[in-house]
Design a protein around this motif. Structure first.
Motif, PDB file in Angstrom:
ATOM      1  N   ASP A  20       0.853  -1.181   0.000  1.00  0.00           N
ATOM      2  CA  ASP A  20       0.000   0.000   0.000  1.00  0.00           C
ATOM      3  C   ASP A  20       0.891   1.233   0.000  1.00  0.00           C
ATOM      4  O   ASP A  20       1.849   1.299   0.776  1.00  0.00           O
ATOM      5  CB  ASP A  20      -0.904  -0.019   1.237  1.00  0.00           C
ATOM      6  CG  ASP A  20      -1.962   1.064   1.215  1.00  0.00           C
ATOM      7  OD1 ASP A  20      -1.599   2.254   1.190  1.00  0.00           O
ATOM      8  OD2 ASP A  20      -3.162   0.722   1.228  1.00  0.00           O
ATOM      9  N   ASN A  22       0.160   4.302   0.934  1.00  0.00           N
ATOM     10  CA  ASN A  22      -0.122   5.352   1.911  1.00  0.00           C
ATOM     11  C   ASN A  22      -0.202   4.895   3.362  1.00  0.00           C
ATOM     12  O   ASN A  22       0.123   5.658   4.265  1.00  0.00           O
ATOM     13  CB  ASN A  22      -1.431   6.056   1.543  1.00  0.00           C
ATOM     14  CG  ASN A  22      -1.376   6.675   0.157  1.00  0.00           C
ATOM     15  OD1 ASN A  22      -0.442   7.390  -0.161  1.00  0.00           O
ATOM     16  ND2 ASN A  22      -2.363   6.381  -0.677  1.00  0.00           N
ATOM     17  N   ASN A  23      -0.653   3.677   3.586  1.00  0.00           N
ATOM     18  CA  ASN A  23      -0.928   3.255   4.961  1.00  0.00           C
ATOM     19  C   ASN A  23       0.252   2.518   5.579  1.00  0.00           C
ATOM     20  O   ASN A  23       0.644   1.454   5.121  1.00  0.00           O
ATOM     21  CB  ASN A  23      -2.170   2.356   4.996  1.00  0.00           C
ATOM     22  CG  ASN A  23      -3.418   3.110   4.582  1.00  0.00           C
ATOM     23  OD1 ASN A  23      -3.616   4.247   4.999  1.00  0.00           O
ATOM     24  ND2 ASN A  23      -4.250   2.493   3.762  1.00  0.00           N
ATOM     25  N   GLY A  25       2.245   0.122   7.764  1.00  0.00           N
ATOM     26  CA  GLY A  25       1.827  -1.164   8.304  1.00  0.00           C
ATOM     27  C   GLY A  25       2.962  -1.902   8.967  1.00  0.00           C
ATOM     28  O   GLY A  25       3.475  -1.482   9.998  1.00  0.00           O
ATOM     29  N   TYR A 114       4.308   0.642   1.583  1.00  0.00           N
ATOM     30  CA  TYR A 114       4.252  -0.015   2.882  1.00  0.00           C
ATOM     31  C   TYR A 114       3.662  -1.414   2.758  1.00  0.00           C
ATOM     32  O   TYR A 114       2.851  -1.690   1.868  1.00  0.00           O
ATOM     33  CB  TYR A 114       3.417   0.816   3.864  1.00  0.00           C
ATOM     34  CG  TYR A 114       4.031   2.158   4.171  1.00  0.00           C
ATOM     35  CD1 TYR A 114       5.090   2.275   5.065  1.00  0.00           C
ATOM     36  CD2 TYR A 114       3.557   3.309   3.546  1.00  0.00           C
ATOM     37  CE1 TYR A 114       5.662   3.501   5.336  1.00  0.00           C
ATOM     38  CE2 TYR A 114       4.126   4.546   3.808  1.00  0.00           C
ATOM     39  CZ  TYR A 114       5.177   4.634   4.702  1.00  0.00           C
ATOM     40  OH  TYR A 114       5.758   5.853   4.960  1.00  0.00           O
ATOM     41  N   SER A 116       1.279  -4.211   4.274  1.00  0.00           N
ATOM     42  CA  SER A 116       0.025  -4.142   5.029  1.00  0.00           C
ATOM     43  C   SER A 116       0.062  -5.001   6.283  1.00  0.00           C
ATOM     44  O   SER A 116       0.975  -5.810   6.492  1.00  0.00           O
ATOM     45  CB  SER A 116      -1.129  -4.618   4.138  1.00  0.00           C
ATOM     46  OG  SER A 116      -1.014  -6.036   3.922  1.00  0.00           O
ATOM     47  N   GLU A 117      -0.971  -4.848   7.086  1.00  0.00           N
ATOM     48  CA  GLU A 117      -1.216  -5.793   8.171  1.00  0.00           C
ATOM     49  C   GLU A 117      -1.476  -7.168   7.553  1.00  0.00           C
ATOM     50  O   GLU A 117      -2.021  -7.276   6.462  1.00  0.00           O
ATOM     51  CB  GLU A 117      -2.425  -5.354   8.995  1.00  0.00           C
ATOM     52  CG  GLU A 117      -2.251  -4.018   9.699  1.00  0.00           C
ATOM     53  CD  GLU A 117      -1.235  -4.081  10.831  1.00  0.00           C
ATOM     54  OE1 GLU A 117      -1.092  -5.158  11.451  1.00  0.00           O
ATOM     55  OE2 GLU A 117      -0.582  -3.050  11.096  1.00  0.00           O
TER      56      GLU A 117
END
Length: 208
Positions: A20, A22-23, A25, A114, A116-117
């Motif tokens: 991702d 933007n997010n 993680g 990034y 992610s989770e």
């Protein structure tokens, strides 16, 4: 961690991760190496300036640690040593770290994204779902030849995770930048127990 037995022993499930832009993680690809390496010149002295930082992610079995991967700058140096015991990709497990301000090892052809989770899924679901990292379960191989993993298993290593270039999002690479592994996948192995891993390494990488 819940489900550890299912992931690394029975291998009925795995954890999948996406990228991702933007997010924030569980780590990142591209950008600068973790700040942990700023004063660890002795760790990187063997690989020197011929290597770039590729990615890092949080070890889901130990949230205090990360796994970082450095790769040879030159594709030929990757493909000529692409499997154990002479794989040229370097793996370091280290305490969790923010991104460094130092761009010594940065690959500028990659736009930082990034990781992610993680999402727990069955092996069947993982096979049907595009992913960037698949932690645990069984490897999804591009090439089925046993010579990739026979010696690893003989020496006590088991599959840990794979990083799959099929999971790259659009916009990850600058125009004209080649995929690091020829639209392939990187396979990490380690000494695996029910609740921990030791000595993670890149066992091999394959390309399509």
């Amino acid at each position: 961690m819940e489900n550890t037995n299912n992931i690394l022993v029975e291998r009925k499930e795995s954890i999948i991760y996406q990228l991702d832009k933007n997010n924030v993680g569980n780590g990142w690809i591209g950008g600068n190496a973790p700040a942990y390496f700023d004063d660890k010149g002795e760790l990187l002295s063997e690989i020197g300036s011929d290597y770039n930082f590729y990615l890092c992610f949080v070890n889901p079995l130990d949230k205090n640690n990360m796994i970082s991967i450095f790769i040879p700058k030159e594709y030929e140096n990757r493909v000529s040593k692409n499997r154990y015991p002479n794989c040229s990709l370097q793996v370091f497990e280290h305490p969790i770290s923010i991104e460094s301000l130092d761009s010594t090892y940065t690959e500028f052809g990659i736009v930082k994204h990034y990781i992610s989770e993680g999402l727990f899924v069955s092996e069947e679901k993982a096979f049907e779902t595009p992913f960037f990292i698949k932690f645990g379960g069984n490897p999804f191989l591009i090439q089925e030849e046993k010579y990739y993993y026979e010696e690893l298993e003989k020496n006590g290593y088991d599959f840990l995770c794979q990083i799959d270039e099929d999971g790259y999002p659009s916009g990850l690479f600058h125009s004209g930048t080649s995929l690091p592994f020829g639209f392939g996948a990187v396979y990490l192995y380690a000494i695996v127990t029910e609740d921990s891993i030791k000595n993670p390494i890149v066992g091999y990488w394959q390309y399509s």
